[in-house]
Design an enzyme around this catalytic site. Structure first.
Site, short mmCIF file in Angstrom:
data_model
loop_
_atom_site.label_atom_id
_atom_site.label_comp_id
_atom_site.label_asym_id
_atom_site.label_seq_id
_atom_site.Cartn_x
_atom_site.Cartn_y
_atom_site.Cartn_z
N ARG A 74 0.91 -1.40 -0.03
CA ARG A 74 0.00 -0.08 0.14
C ARG A 74 0.94 1.52 -0.03
NH1 ARG A 74 -2.86 -4.07 2.67
NH2 ARG A 74 -1.94 -3.54 4.56
N GLU A 111 2.30 -6.43 13.16
CA GLU A 111 1.13 -6.46 14.30
C GLU A 111 0.69 -8.01 14.00
OE1 GLU A 111 -2.38 -4.12 13.57
OE2 GLU A 111 -2.80 -4.46 15.67
#
Ligand code: AMP
Length: 190
Positions: A74, A111
């Site tokens: 992204r 994460e």
């Protein structure tokens, strides 16, 4: 007492509140317990896209940036547009095995995953002024790994740009490490 400076960027800026409304939160993606911040509705919205690219450009214009590093995947979306706006070049930080020529490589944890990032060697001249861009700052593992690649290649890392910072995960502290002056610019902070 709450001060003006305690407010989040989106509380201060109606443009950012507009952007916020164009984001989507998807619970339990890609794994249970993660709330995935999906920027694709904001990308598809002309005003949303402009707020993101303009927001990044405003924060780094006039800083004589030589290269923008976008983190796969992204970060690529903003990286090209931002580099063009800043009169800089664009450099790719890719997942393992995608870049064809000689690379530098770093492994790290995010994460929700373990990953490896690579950058082509010789991406810029020594001392180039570099910034790193991605959509989300979570634990900071990805951005810190990219920072180490930038410095390994002799770039001067001036800062980072993110659409969303998940401040409760403490990623910002990881990026400021070593006491060096790196700006962390996040459009929306949670
Ligand atoms: P981290 O290394 O933990 O800071 O994770 C950042 C990277 O993982 C970025 O490339 C993000 O695109 C992605 N990421 C991590 N957490 C999320 C989340 N909650 N929503 C969307 N993307 C995320």
């Amino acid at each position: 007492v709450r001060r003006v400076t305690d407010r989040t960027p989106q509380e201060r800026d109606p443009q950012l509140r507009y952007l916020e409304q164009k984001l989507r939160s998807v619970p339990d993606f890609p794994i249970k317990g993660i709330v995935f911040k999906d920027i694709t509705p904001a990308l598809a919205d002309p005003r949303g896209l402009a707020i993101m690219v303009d927001g990044f450009a405003q924060r780094f214009v006039g800083q004589r940036i030589d290269a923008v590093v976008g983190i796969e995947a992204r970060g690529f979306i903003f990286g090209g547009a931002l580099a063009h706006r800043l009169g800089a070049g664009f450099v790719l930080a890719r997942k393992s095995g995608k870049l064809p020529a000689a690379v530098d490589r770093v492994s790290y944890e995010t994460e929700y995953s373990k990953d490896t990032l690579e950058m082509h060697q010789g991406s810029w001249l020594a001392g180039a002024r570099v910034i790193v861009v991605d959509d989300v700052l979570a634990t900071g593992g990805t951005a810190a790994a990219t920072a180490s690649l930038v410095e390994k290649q002799g770039g001067e890392l001036l800062g980072f740009a993110f659409v969303i910072e998940l401040a409760f995960l403490g990623g910002r502290a990881k990026l400021a490490a070593n006491g060096n002056e790196r700006r962390v610019e996040s459009l929306l902070i949670y």
